[in-house]
Design a protein around this motif. Structure first.
Motif, PDB file in Angstrom:
ATOM      1  N   ALA A 217       0.829  -1.209   0.000  1.00 59.13           N
ATOM      2  CA  ALA A 217       0.000   0.000   0.000  1.00 59.13           C
ATOM      3  C   ALA A 217       0.862   1.257   0.000  1.00 59.13           C
ATOM      4  CB  ALA A 217      -0.946  -0.004   1.197  1.00 59.13           C
ATOM      5  N   LYS A 218       1.938   1.248   0.774  1.00 62.50           N
ATOM      6  CA  LYS A 218       2.827   2.409   0.817  1.00 62.50           C
ATOM      7  C   LYS A 218       3.504   2.626  -0.523  1.00 62.50           C
ATOM      8  CE  LYS A 218       3.801   1.941   5.733  1.00 62.50           C
ATOM      9  NZ  LYS A 218       4.785   1.491   6.722  1.00 62.50           N
ATOM     10  N   THR A 219       3.975   1.564  -1.137  1.00 64.25           N
ATOM     11  CA  THR A 219       4.645   1.663  -2.428  1.00 64.25           C
ATOM     12  C   THR A 219       3.667   2.091  -3.509  1.00 64.25           C
ATOM     13  OG1 THR A 219       6.176  -0.078  -1.724  1.00 64.25           O
ATOM     14  CG2 THR A 219       6.105   0.419  -4.072  1.00 64.25           C
ATOM     15  N   LEU A 220       2.462   1.524  -3.487  1.00 69.11           N
ATOM     16  CA  LEU A 220       1.433   1.900  -4.449  1.00 69.11           C
ATOM     17  C   LEU A 220       1.076   3.374  -4.297  1.00 69.11           C
ATOM     18  CD1 LEU A 220      -0.622   1.169  -6.640  1.00 69.11           C
ATOM     19  CD2 LEU A 220      -2.157   0.396  -4.832  1.00 69.11           C
ATOM     20  N   GLY A 221       0.911   3.811  -3.078  1.00 66.17           N
ATOM     21  CA  GLY A 221       0.596   5.216  -2.834  1.00 66.17           C
ATOM     22  C   GLY A 221       1.683   6.156  -3.332  1.00 66.17           C
ATOM     23  N   ALA A 222       2.936   5.748  -3.175  1.00 66.84           N
ATOM     24  CA  ALA A 222       4.053   6.584  -3.595  1.00 66.84           C
ATOM     25  C   ALA A 222       4.156   6.694  -5.114  1.00 66.84           C
ATOM     26  CB  ALA A 222       5.360   6.044  -3.017  1.00 66.84           C
ATOM     27  N   ARG A 223       3.707   5.665  -5.840  1.00 69.08           N
ATOM     28  CA  ARG A 223       3.851   5.654  -7.299  1.00 69.08           C
ATOM     29  C   ARG A 223       2.547   5.826  -8.049  1.00 69.08           C
ATOM     30  NH1 ARG A 223       7.701   1.625  -9.811  1.00 69.08           N
ATOM     31  NH2 ARG A 223       7.571   3.228 -11.413  1.00 69.08           N
ATOM     32  N   ALA A 224       1.444   5.965  -7.342  1.00 69.51           N
ATOM     33  CA  ALA A 224       0.122   6.016  -7.981  1.00 69.51           C
ATOM     34  C   ALA A 224       0.013   7.144  -8.996  1.00 69.51           C
ATOM     35  CB  ALA A 224      -0.971   6.122  -6.923  1.00 69.51           C
ATOM     36  N   ASN A 225       0.424   8.341  -8.654  1.00 68.44           N
ATOM     37  CA  ASN A 225       0.301   9.480  -9.578  1.00 68.44           C
ATOM     38  C   ASN A 225       1.148   9.290 -10.822  1.00 68.44           C
ATOM     39  OD1 ASN A 225      -1.559  10.856  -8.032  1.00 68.44           O
ATOM     40  ND2 ASN A 225      -0.006  12.024  -6.935  1.00 68.44           N
ATOM     41  N   GLU A 226       2.292   8.664 -10.666  1.00 69.33           N
ATOM     42  CA  GLU A 226       3.192   8.427 -11.797  1.00 69.33           C
ATOM     43  C   GLU A 226       2.634   7.385 -12.765  1.00 69.33           C
ATOM     44  OE1 GLU A 226       7.330   5.954 -12.512  1.00 69.33           O
ATOM     45  OE2 GLU A 226       6.816   6.591 -10.480  1.00 69.33           O
ATOM     46  N   LEU A 227       2.066   6.296 -12.222  1.00 66.40           N
ATOM     47  CA  LEU A 227       1.691   5.143 -13.044  1.00 66.40           C
ATOM     48  C   LEU A 227       0.229   5.096 -13.455  1.00 66.40           C
ATOM     49  CD1 LEU A 227       3.648   2.346 -11.130  1.00 66.40           C
ATOM     50  CD2 LEU A 227       4.295   3.484 -13.270  1.00 66.40           C
ATOM     51  N   PHE A 228      -0.664   5.675 -12.660  1.00 65.45           N
ATOM     52  CA  PHE A 228      -2.091   5.451 -12.865  1.00 65.45           C
ATOM     53  C   PHE A 228      -2.845   6.739 -13.161  1.00 65.45           C
ATOM     54  CE2 PHE A 228      -0.450   2.045 -10.147  1.00 65.45           C
ATOM     55  CZ  PHE A 228      -0.626   0.992 -11.031  1.00 65.45           C
ATOM     56  N   ALA A 229      -3.816   6.616 -14.070  1.00 66.43           N
ATOM     57  CA  ALA A 229      -4.595   7.769 -14.535  1.00 66.43           C
ATOM     58  C   ALA A 229      -5.572   8.275 -13.480  1.00 66.43           C
ATOM     59  CB  ALA A 229      -5.343   7.403 -15.814  1.00 66.43           C
ATOM     60  N   THR A 230      -6.044   7.387 -12.634  1.00 67.24           N
ATOM     61  CA  THR A 230      -6.985   7.735 -11.570  1.00 67.24           C
ATOM     62  C   THR A 230      -6.515   7.069 -10.287  1.00 67.24           C
ATOM     63  OG1 THR A 230      -8.377   5.823 -12.075  1.00 67.24           O
ATOM     64  CG2 THR A 230      -8.948   7.900 -13.163  1.00 67.24           C
ATOM     65  N   PRO A 231      -6.967   7.542  -9.146  1.00 67.58           N
ATOM     66  CA  PRO A 231      -6.591   6.876  -7.892  1.00 67.58           C
ATOM     67  C   PRO A 231      -7.074   5.423  -7.891  1.00 67.58           C
ATOM     68  CG  PRO A 231      -7.578   9.012  -7.444  1.00 67.58           C
ATOM     69  CD  PRO A 231      -7.787   8.736  -8.910  1.00 67.58           C
ATOM     70  N   PRO A 232      -6.333   4.532  -7.235  1.00 68.43           N
ATOM     71  CA  PRO A 232      -6.787   3.137  -7.129  1.00 68.43           C
ATOM     72  C   PRO A 232      -8.186   3.071  -6.512  1.00 68.43           C
ATOM     73  CG  PRO A 232      -4.544   3.372  -6.319  1.00 68.43           C
ATOM     74  CD  PRO A 232      -5.062   4.754  -6.557  1.00 68.43           C
ATOM     75  N   GLN A 233      -9.029   2.248  -7.093  1.00 72.03           N
ATOM     76  CA  GLN A 233     -10.382   2.041  -6.576  1.00 72.03           C
ATOM     77  C   GLN A 233     -10.343   0.808  -5.671  1.00 72.03           C
ATOM     78  OE1 GLN A 233     -12.857   4.401  -7.402  1.00 72.03           O
ATOM     79  NE2 GLN A 233     -10.978   5.320  -8.150  1.00 72.03           N
ATOM     80  N   VAL A 234     -10.466   1.015  -4.381  1.00 72.45           N
ATOM     81  CA  VAL A 234     -10.337  -0.062  -3.392  1.00 72.45           C
ATOM     82  C   VAL A 234     -11.712  -0.408  -2.848  1.00 72.45           C
ATOM     83  CG1 VAL A 234      -9.280  -0.758  -1.208  1.00 72.45           C
ATOM     84  CG2 VAL A 234      -8.044   0.792  -2.771  1.00 72.45           C
TER      85      VAL A 234
END
Length: 101
Positions: free
Chosen positions: A71-88
Motif C-alpha cells: 500500500a505504501k509503495t502503491l501510494g508513492a507511485r500512484a500518480n506516476e503510473l495510474f490515470a486515476t486513484p486506485p479504486q479499493v
C-alpha cells in the motif's frame, strides 16, 4: 480460512502500461511476506487496466495489508503510473474452492 478480501482496480496512464504491469509483478515478494494475506493476485483486466485481489481470514489481516509495504509503495507511485486513484473495495468471500495439487 478466507473470509474477506480486497478488490482494487487500476487504470494505467497512457504510455505507462508496461511500467504499471512491472510494478504489480514486483509486489509479489512483499505480499508473500505479509502474514495476514492468505492469497494475493495481480491481474490484467485489459489494455491498460489492472487489478489486485487478495484475501484474508479477518479484519486485522486486511487492515495490516492496507497499511503495509504494498500500500505504501502503491501510494508513492500512484500518480506516476495510474490515470486515476486506485479504486479499493472491501469484499466478503461467499464461497471458494481449495487449491488443487
Amino acid at each position: 480460512m478466507e473470509a474477506i478480501g480486497l478488490l482494487v482496480t487500476l487504470e494505467a496512464r497512457p504510455g505507462k502500461e508496461a511500467d504499471a504491469e512491472a510494478f504489480l509483478k514486483s509486489a509479489q515478494p512483499l505480499a508473500r511476506n505479509e502474514n495476514g494475506t492468505l492469497k494475493w493476485y495481480a491481474i490484467k483486466i485489459g489494455p491498460g487496466k489492472f487489478g489486485i485481489f487478495d484475501t484474508f481470514a479477518n479484519e486485522a489481516g486486511r487492515n495490516a495489508h492496507l497499511t503495509g509495504e504494498i500500500a505504501k509503495t502503491l501510494g508513492a507511485r500512484a500518480n506516476e503510473l495510474f490515470a486515476t486513484p486506485p479504486q479499493v473495495e472491501k469484499v466478503e468471500i461467499l464461497a471458494s474452492t481449495p487449491s488443487k495439487n
